[in-house]
Design an enzyme around this catalytic site. Structure first.
Site, PDB file in Angstrom:
ATOM      1  N   MET A   1     -63.315 -22.839  37.232  1.00  0.00           N
ATOM      2  CA  MET A   1     -62.519 -23.915  37.848  1.00  0.00           C
ATOM      3  C   MET A   1     -61.816 -24.705  36.760  1.00  0.00           C
ATOM      4  O   MET A   1     -62.429 -25.064  35.757  1.00  0.00           O
ATOM      5  CB  MET A   1     -63.471 -24.835  38.606  1.00  0.00           C
ATOM      6  CG  MET A   1     -62.943 -26.221  38.916  1.00  0.00           C
ATOM      7  SD  MET A   1     -64.302 -27.348  39.421  1.00  0.00           S
ATOM      8  CE  MET A   1     -64.371 -27.059  41.167  1.00  0.00           C
TER       9      MET A   1
ATOM     10  N   ASP B   1     -58.064 -27.518  36.865  1.00  0.00           N
ATOM     11  CA  ASP B   1     -57.504 -28.712  37.537  1.00  0.00           C
ATOM     12  C   ASP B   1     -57.826 -28.870  39.028  1.00  0.00           C
ATOM     13  O   ASP B   1     -57.746 -27.909  39.779  1.00  0.00           O
ATOM     14  CB  ASP B   1     -55.969 -28.692  37.507  1.00  0.00           C
ATOM     15  CG  ASP B   1     -55.407 -28.317  36.178  1.00  0.00           C
ATOM     16  OD1 ASP B   1     -56.152 -28.220  35.205  1.00  0.00           O
ATOM     17  OD2 ASP B   1     -54.179 -28.108  36.126  1.00  0.00           O
TER      18      ASP B   1
HETATM   19  C1  FRU Z   1     -53.430 -27.903  33.230  1.00  0.00           C
HETATM   20  C2  FRU Z   1     -52.725 -26.597  33.520  1.00  0.00           C
HETATM   21  C3  FRU Z   1     -51.570 -26.845  34.467  1.00  0.00           C
HETATM   22  C4  FRU Z   1     -51.385 -25.506  35.110  1.00  0.00           C
HETATM   23  C5  FRU Z   1     -52.817 -25.033  35.226  1.00  0.00           C
HETATM   24  C6  FRU Z   1     -52.993 -23.555  35.111  1.00  0.00           C
HETATM   25  O1  FRU Z   1     -54.775 -27.779  32.943  1.00  0.00           O
HETATM   26  O2  FRU Z   1     -52.301 -26.013  32.317  1.00  0.00           O
HETATM   27  O3  FRU Z   1     -50.397 -27.326  33.834  1.00  0.00           O
HETATM   28  O4  FRU Z   1     -50.748 -25.587  36.349  1.00  0.00           O
HETATM   29  O5  FRU Z   1     -53.534 -25.681  34.211  1.00  0.00           O
HETATM   30  O6  FRU Z   1     -54.300 -23.188  35.430  1.00  0.00           O
END
Ligand code: FRU
Length: 494
Positions: free
Chosen positions: A37, A39
């Site tokens: 997991m 964001d």
């Molecule tokens: C931030 C990020 C976002 C992207 C996602 C990919 O942690 O780099 O910018 O959408 O994670 O998993």
């Protein structure tokens, strides 16, 4: 073949639930159903519940080919898993379904995410393209729109990157839909682009909401934008920050600006800038507005600069316990959601006791009944002439994590060097605290693998992971110089 990706992920989840069940999971922090997991995504209120999606690789404990995992709750504490919501199953998102947000429209739950694909340029070179897409559903199953992608790089001015264009945050105001997206300007640093729409499918670019201009890191990821009290707040997660005093640390960070929003021009005018959280593990915060008007924030309880992993688990990654945000004297304060109070048990308290007095105290003092690994602990330290005060948590004969307040400098330090980590992750972080002549309130939410610290009723927060075995449950106190302290502790039981 990749059209079946969602079905495959959901079957995999069913098997994983049967095989691993709770698998050493924290008690009140959301983890992925299985696998990796990062964001939080799509934090929203829909059909009587809060929904939280997350960047997700069900198949392994590492980042790869992002899906959206899904959970819901009525109280931000007790979560129920739902089947994975989105998988990379279209040409335009074959490389990953990246971060985004959600809202309710006409009884439907609308998700907006970043689709990532690799395209071939003339001369055979490859390039990544990030665009914004929607999926519409009922709180469990979602259909990607045939109009996807609905916001594309073709809509951007020439000085905007089409490769770094991600993490849409959508909201509605007076019948208009707004979308703030992270982007990289040709100067190499981040900016937030603002789009408007009347129907969520046809969008046009309105403005550059705010620009980094190389002041706060480089690329700005995961924007959130909302009004709080009489101000507007812009939250971003910048990559490549460089340290500034104790306010910002190196690497991936988080910044919270307060300011004003000119709706006509679509411009945000910054007034103050602070770290959202001062700990070792905190990134990509996202908020939701509750039906009773509270602004509640969650975030990823990990850092790209120190990917701490609890060994031998089939899950990796967790979220903070959601926090209520309020504007007080121009500063955004944050405190654990009030819903946590329903889960407090076994109150133990001490009023105005004296600790310390002599230097040293290698052993530290213990207070009867003050121990455990899932606790809500508040310490009120009185004004005084002491030098420092320290609390050690998750302690056994070998391991502990320390929270130390140095009165003279008014600095609070979290140190997990001796928490049992077996890699050289960043382990110490300090923050400057408002000087109140030694008087300080420290609230600690301790779960099996995390420590969330709130200082002076949420003026500042500091969040970090620990990996110490759950059996290390002692809590001890040390002081240099005489300290008068009141302690209140509850177990958190779900
Ligand atoms: C931030 C990020 C976002 C992207 C996602 C990919 O942690 O780099 O910018 O959408 O994670 O998993």
């Amino acid at each position: 073949m990749y059209r079946d990706q969602l079905k495959r992920a959901r079957l995999f989840e069913e098997e994983a639930l049967k095989k691993y069940g709770k698998d050493h999971k924290p008690v009140f922090h959301l983890t992925p159903l299985t696998g990796w997991m990062n964001d939080p995504n799509g934090f929203s209120y829909y059909d009587g519940k809060y929904h939280l999606f997350y960047q997700y690789n069900p198949y392994d404990v590492h980042w790869d080919r992002m899906h959206w995992g899904h959970a819901c709750t009525e109280d931000f504490v007790n979560w129920e898993y739902l089947p994975a919501a989105l998988a990379p199953d279209q040409d335009y998102d074959a490389f990953g379904v990246f971060s985004g947000s959600a809202l309710e429209k006409d009884g439907k739950h609308v998700l907006m995410y970043t689709s990532v694909q690799e395209t071939k340029l003339p001369h055979g070179m490859k390039a990544v393209r990030q665009d914004q897409c929607i999926a519409i559903g009922n709180g469990r199953d979602y259909q990607k729109s045939i109009k996807n992608p609905v916001i594309t790089g073709d809509m951007l001015p020439k000085d905007c990157s089409r490769e770094d264009f991600r993490d849409p945050k959508i909201w509605e105001e007076d019948g208009v839909f707004y979308c703030a997206v992270g982007n990289r300007h040709e100067d190499g640093s981040g900016q937030i682009l603002l789009f408007v729409s009347e129907d969520l499918e046809n969008w046009s670019m309105k403005s550059v909401l705010d620009r980094c201009e190389n002041r706060y890191g480089k690329m700005w990821e995961c924007p959130d934008f909302f009004h709080l009290g009489e101000k507007h707040v812009l939250i971003v997660s910048p990559q490549d920050m460089t340290a500034e005093g104790l306010e910002f640390h190196n690497g991936n960070g988080t910044v919270m600006f307060t300011g004003t929003f000119d709706k006509e021009t679509g411009k945000f005018h910054e007034e103050t800038a602070h770290a959202v959280d001062y700990g070792l593990d905190f990134y990509a915060p996202q908020t939701v507005e509750t039906p009773d008007g509270r602004r509640v924030m969650t975030a990823w309880l990990k850092s790209w600069d120190g990917l701490v992993h609890i060994q031998d688990t089939k899950w990796n990654g967790m979220m903070i316990l959601p926090r209520e945000l309020e504007l007080k004297q121009g500063r955004v304060v944050q405190n654990p959601v009030r819903e946590l109070e329903q889960y407090r048990r076994e109150r133990v308290s001490y009023e105005n006791i004296r600790l310390g007095g002599t230097a040293g105290q290698a052993e530290g003092s213990e207070l009867e009944g003050i121990k455990g690994r899932t606790a809500d602990l508040t310490l009120d330290i009185e004004e005084g002439e002491y030098d420092s005060f320290e609390i050690r948590l998750a302690q056994n004969e070998r391991f502990y994590s320390s929270i130390r307040y140095d009165r003279k400098d008014s600095v609070l330090t979290f140190d997990r060097t001796y928490s049992g980590l077996c890699r050289d992750y960043p382990s110490v972080r300090s923050m400057a605290v408002r000087d109140r002549k030694g008087k300080i309130r420290i609230r600690i939410l301790l779960d099996l693998y995390s420590v969330e610290i709130f200082v002076n009723d949420g003026e500042q927060a500091m969040t970090s992971m620990i990996t110490t075995d759950a059996s290390a449950d002692r809590i001890t106190f040390r002081a240099e110089g005489p300290v008068q302290v009141s302690v209140e502790k509850y177990d958190i039981v779900l």
